[in-house]
Design a protein around this motif. Structure first.
Motif, short mmCIF file in Angstrom:
data_model
loop_
_atom_site.label_atom_id
_atom_site.label_comp_id
_atom_site.label_asym_id
_atom_site.label_seq_id
_atom_site.Cartn_x
_atom_site.Cartn_y
_atom_site.Cartn_z
N LEU A 146 -28.48 -12.15 14.61
CA LEU A 146 -27.54 -12.86 14.17
C LEU A 146 -26.38 -12.79 15.27
CD1 LEU A 146 -27.36 -11.07 10.42
CD2 LEU A 146 -27.53 -13.50 10.91
N PRO A 147 -25.17 -13.86 14.74
CA PRO A 147 -24.16 -13.71 15.82
C PRO A 147 -23.31 -12.46 15.70
CG PRO A 147 -24.15 -15.88 14.53
CD PRO A 147 -25.20 -14.80 13.82
N LYS A 148 -22.87 -11.91 16.86
CA LYS A 148 -22.06 -10.70 16.76
C LYS A 148 -20.75 -10.58 16.03
CE LYS A 148 -23.85 -9.14 21.39
NZ LYS A 148 -23.55 -8.60 22.54
N ASP A 149 -20.21 -11.89 15.78
CA ASP A 149 -18.99 -11.94 15.23
C ASP A 149 -19.47 -11.92 13.51
OD1 ASP A 149 -16.64 -12.61 13.87
OD2 ASP A 149 -16.27 -14.70 14.96
N THR A 150 -19.32 -10.89 12.75
CA THR A 150 -19.51 -11.06 11.33
C THR A 150 -18.72 -12.07 10.45
OG1 THR A 150 -18.12 -9.18 11.00
CG2 THR A 150 -20.17 -8.67 11.57
N ASN A 151 -17.63 -12.25 11.09
CA ASN A 151 -17.02 -13.47 10.28
C ASN A 151 -17.66 -14.72 10.13
OD1 ASN A 151 -14.49 -11.98 10.04
ND2 ASN A 151 -13.97 -12.11 12.01
N LEU A 152 -18.94 -14.98 10.92
CA LEU A 152 -19.51 -15.88 10.81
C LEU A 152 -20.66 -16.03 10.02
CD1 LEU A 152 -19.85 -17.04 14.74
CD2 LEU A 152 -18.43 -17.86 13.10
N TRP A 153 -20.97 -14.67 9.54
CA TRP A 153 -21.97 -14.63 8.49
C TRP A 153 -21.64 -15.11 7.12
CZ3 TRP A 153 -23.82 -8.67 9.22
CH2 TRP A 153 -24.20 -8.64 10.63
N SER A 179 -27.69 -1.27 -0.85
CA SER A 179 -27.44 -0.60 0.35
C SER A 179 -27.89 -1.51 1.57
CB SER A 179 -28.43 0.68 0.26
OG SER A 179 -28.14 1.57 -0.37
N ILE A 180 -28.09 -2.76 1.34
CA ILE A 180 -28.31 -3.62 2.32
C ILE A 180 -27.34 -3.82 3.20
CG2 ILE A 180 -28.72 -6.30 2.71
CD1 ILE A 180 -30.36 -6.30 0.31
N ASP A 181 -27.43 -3.78 4.72
CA ASP A 181 -26.51 -3.94 5.72
C ASP A 181 -26.02 -5.30 5.76
OD1 ASP A 181 -26.72 -1.32 6.44
OD2 ASP A 181 -28.02 -1.36 8.09
N TRP A 182 -24.83 -5.56 5.04
CA TRP A 182 -24.11 -6.91 5.14
C TRP A 182 -22.64 -6.60 4.80
CZ3 TRP A 182 -26.60 -10.90 7.13
CH2 TRP A 182 -26.02 -12.07 7.06
N PRO A 183 -21.69 -7.53 5.34
CA PRO A 183 -20.31 -7.21 4.95
C PRO A 183 -20.19 -7.11 3.49
CG PRO A 183 -20.39 -8.73 7.04
CD PRO A 183 -21.96 -8.31 6.28
N SER A 184 -19.42 -6.20 2.92
CA SER A 184 -19.50 -5.71 1.55
C SER A 184 -18.71 -7.03 0.74
CB SER A 184 -18.75 -4.54 1.24
OG SER A 184 -17.31 -4.39 1.81
N HIS A 185 -17.69 -7.62 1.47
CA HIS A 185 -16.86 -8.65 0.80
C HIS A 185 -17.74 -10.00 0.92
CE1 HIS A 185 -15.99 -9.22 5.03
NE2 HIS A 185 -15.78 -10.24 4.76
N ASN A 233 -21.64 -18.34 -6.57
CA ASN A 233 -21.41 -19.46 -5.70
C ASN A 233 -21.54 -18.99 -4.28
OD1 ASN A 233 -19.33 -17.38 -5.39
ND2 ASN A 233 -17.64 -18.65 -6.06
N GLY A 234 -22.30 -17.96 -3.96
CA GLY A 234 -22.67 -17.66 -2.51
C GLY A 234 -23.59 -18.70 -1.80
N GLU A 235 -23.49 -18.73 -0.45
CA GLU A 235 -23.86 -19.82 0.36
C GLU A 235 -25.41 -19.84 0.32
OE1 GLU A 235 -21.42 -20.49 3.95
OE2 GLU A 235 -20.87 -18.67 3.13
N TYR A 236 -25.76 -18.45 0.25
CA TYR A 236 -27.23 -18.33 0.24
C TYR A 236 -27.75 -17.38 -0.79
CZ TYR A 236 -27.56 -20.34 5.00
OH TYR A 236 -27.46 -21.06 6.01
#
Length: 716
Positions: A146-153, A179-185, A233-236
């Protein structure tokens, strides 16, 4: 798609031919046309050149020996393709002889039975050719970071649909999803409860996940997912069946492909199971013989991926919301909503991907009847798609996609052909009908190279994921049960209803033989025994009929008895000593005793209720001791309390009751570890076709005796 073909696997020294094969761009039409025109005259000659049975037999033996030696000493994808070509040539030669020589029947009864056999053979040959096409060059897609910038996730909705499963099963999956590693917001976990149960709603509140229920149950799982799509409404969207426990690395291992390919609508990962299916459990081959699903998720899906035809399998997958909206959501026209959804996405021009790295694991069907119900639903759903949205028709698909989709559907139409093969030799042994009008030794000379060369080629391609002949058990078991649903679905796709696969609820307090579910196999076994006995006494000893024709049919019956015997033994459900399946895994652990003493040890296996611990040599602990157990998750040590239920050097520990936070930590340190399921994926024990057949024989003719005498209890 770049299809310049590298030679993966164990390489051999490259000569000029192999180097040339690597440099050719086989995606261009010119190399294909030139190659076809060059080889076509030779192929026609090889297929149609007449030989008497002695020379034909010699030719077949030469091809078989050559294929065996090539398979044994050379290891790359080009060799696999060469063996497929050898197999195809021997099969086409067999078919040419079959159509031009063997269809001169003497009576209407022989004609009817003979053409039934021919139809069954044509089905088998069609599936063979289609499977060669499908698995000719597995894509072997790699992880993309993934891109290093988590704002793009992107934002993500995680759907866990459930209907009647117990909370004990669902709880573990939900906590692992959290517990999946993903930004909580950027991630939300949703329980989609089609059972509308207050206990699930309360658990969702305590766990901090969203709870979604609906008033009606239209379209079963597909309707449940579509209702949730309208509420989120999540993108994925990531979907896990409620018994599938994701590892924490699931999204980081998969989402990179969506950044690399803007047209990608789906990425599917394998369905890995930490519990044995009924065939594995009841034949006691779990961990020794690859199960039914490993061929599909280990090889077939990678072959589909090469042709941009990866299947959506209903769980352990990510879908792009905008793509789903383009096709009207999850497909609701059939009971296999996942496969139909993939087909609709392909027709819209989206790309579908498969990443062969297990990132979740779940429960296999836990009883033979449940296994049959699940597979019957799959077969009926594929027949429905074949009827209402046939991939050979309509727009939007490439030739490769059409062939991959039709292969998957036709793969479930084996009911009639399988029953024909099980009954065909009885026509001659019991009634003297010659439904295969040819001299028996000539049949041997053409059929043996055709059958055995196919085994050699399939072994070369599939050996990591399926042992030779074991697929016969699965097909034979299910054939009597899928035949009618498939026929009815083709006649009227709307007949029938969706049935939920029961998992984690069926327990056997003692060994028991399910005679009702085994009855089709018992009847077929008895008929073949009667045919064999009558053939031996009437044809071999009594001298009636043609000797070699009787021998041919007796060999056929003997193979049927091996398969049917194993099928009967599958119906003997083994007693289960544990309430929940355990996962074999060695992890460093520490035991903290009440007296302050510390013991460094390791886990042997674990479940959501307990674990086994291996102590250092010479150290033993007695039962009923209360222990503090520490297990490391990276640099963090997580502690649990447990009671020793089985003492000694190998401890059996039951966890003490724990609150939700501690249970979440338990899931994080065990089931949702990033390295859990991928370590041994594809590293199955290999067995040659002869070795595999000998192992299968041990479960075949001896099985009826085992059903009556073997009371060994196996731990599950």
């Amino acid at each position: 798609m770049n299809t310049k073909l590298p030679l993966p696997g164990h390489s051999i020294p490259h000569n000029a031919l192999f180097e040339l094969m690597e440099k050719i761009d086989w995606s261009a039409p010119l190399p294909k046309i030139v190659t076809s025109l060059f080889f076509l005259p030779f192929l026609i000659v090889i297929i149609s050149f007449p030989l008497d049975y002695k020379y034909q037999f010699a030719f077949g033996i030469i091809v078989l020996i050559s294929g065996s030696l090539i398979s044994k000493y050379f290891h790359n994808r080009f060799v696999s393709l060469l063996l497929m070509i050898f197999s195809s040539i021997m099969t086409l030669r067999y078919l040419y002889w079959r159509f031009t020589t063997t269809l001169d029947f003497n009576s209407p009864a022989e004609s009817f039975l003979g053409y039934c056999l021919l139809i069954a053979e044509l089905y088998g040959v069609s599936i063979m050719f289609l499977s060669y096409f499908q698995s000719a060059w597995p894509l072997n897609r790699k992880y993309v970071p993934l891109p290093k910038d988590t704002n793009l996730w992107p934002t993500m909705d995680v759907f866990i649909p459930t209907f009647n499963e117990p909370l004990d099963i669902v709880r573990c999956s939900v906590l692992a999803a959290q517990s999946i590693d993903w930004p909580s917001h950027k991630i939300k976990v949703h329980i989609l409860d089609d059972g509308g149960r207050p206990t699930f709603k309360e658990f969702a509140r305590q766990a901090g996940v969203n709870y979604i229920a609906r008033l009606d149950h239209r379209h079963a799982k597909a309707g449940n997912l579509n209702h949730a799509l309208n509420q989120t409404n999540g993108e994925y969207v990531t979907i896990f069946d409620c018994d599938h426990i994701p590892s924490r690395s699931f999204l980081q291992m998969t989402m990179g492909w969506f950044f690399k390919d803007p047209k990608l609508a789906l990425i599917q990962t394998p369905h890995h199971f930490f519990s044995p299916d009924p065939i594995e459990r009841n034949l006691d081959v779990h961990g020794h013989v690859p199960n039914e699903g490993e061929l599909f998720y280990g090889l077939v899906q990678e072959g589909n991926d090469f042709w941009n035809a990866s299947f959506f399998c209903g769980s352990c997958a990510i879908l792009k919301r905008t793509a789903l909206e383009k096709i009207g959501g999850i497909a609701t026209d059939t009971v296999t909503e996942d496969a139909h959804t993939a087909l609709k996405l392909s027709r819209k021009g989206y790309n579908l991907a498969y990443l062969s790295i297990p990132q979740a694991s779940g429960l296999a069907t836990d009883s033979f009847p449940a296994h049959i119900r699940q597979r019957t639903r799959w077969a009926r759903g594929m027949a429905q798609i074949f009827r209402i949205d046939n991939p050979l028709l309509g727009r939007g698909l490439t030739i490769g996609q059409r062939l991959c989709y039709i292969t998957a559907m036709m793969g479930f139409f084996y009911g009639f052909p399988r029953l024909v093969f099980l009954l065909a030799p009885l026509a001659y042994l019991l009634f003297g009908f010659e439904i295969y009008h040819a001299f028996a030794l000539t049949v041997f000379s053409f059929a043996i190279p055709h059958v055995f060369m196919a085994q050699i080629a399939n072994h070369k391609v599939q050996s990591q994921y399926r042992h030779s002949f074991w697929g016969e058990i699965y097909d034979t078991l299910l054939a009597p049960y899928v035949l009618l649903p498939v026929i009815l679905a083709i006649i009227n796709p709307k007949l029938g209803s969706f049935n939920v696969t029961v998992k984690g609820q069926t327990k056997f307090t003692k060994d028991q033989f399910d005679a009702k579910i085994a009855m089709p196999s018992i009847i077929l076994f008895a008929l073949n025994v009667i045919g064999a006995a009558y053939g031996i006494f009437n044809n071999i000893l009594g001298g009636y009929g043609e000797y070699w024709t009787a021998v041919l049919n007796l060999v056929w019956v003997a193979f049927n008895l091996v398969i049917l015997g194993a099928c009967i033994f599958v119906a003997k459900e083994a007693k289960e000593l544990r309430r929940t399946p355990r996962v074999d895994m060695e992890l460093p652990a520490t035991i903290f005793l009440p007296n302050g003493r510390t013991i460094f040890c390791s886990t042997v296996d674990f479940s959501n209720r307990g674990m086994s611990l291996k102590l250092p040599d010479g150290i033993n602990l007695g039962p009923n001791k209360i222990l503090d157990i520490g297990i490391f998750r990276e640099t963090e040590e997580v502690r649990f309390k447990g009671v020793v239920r089985k003492g000694g050097n190998l401890l059996g520990v039951e966890f003490s009751p724990m609150d939700l936070d501690n249970y979440r930590k338990l899931v994080q340190v065990t089931f949702s570890r990033a390295d859990n399921w991928a370590v041994d994926w594809g590293n199955n024990r290999k067995a040659s076709p002869l070795k595999s057949l000998s192992e299968l024989i041990g479960h075949g003719p001896l099985s009826p005796r085992k059903v009556m005498t073997n009371n060994k209890v196996r731990k599950v």
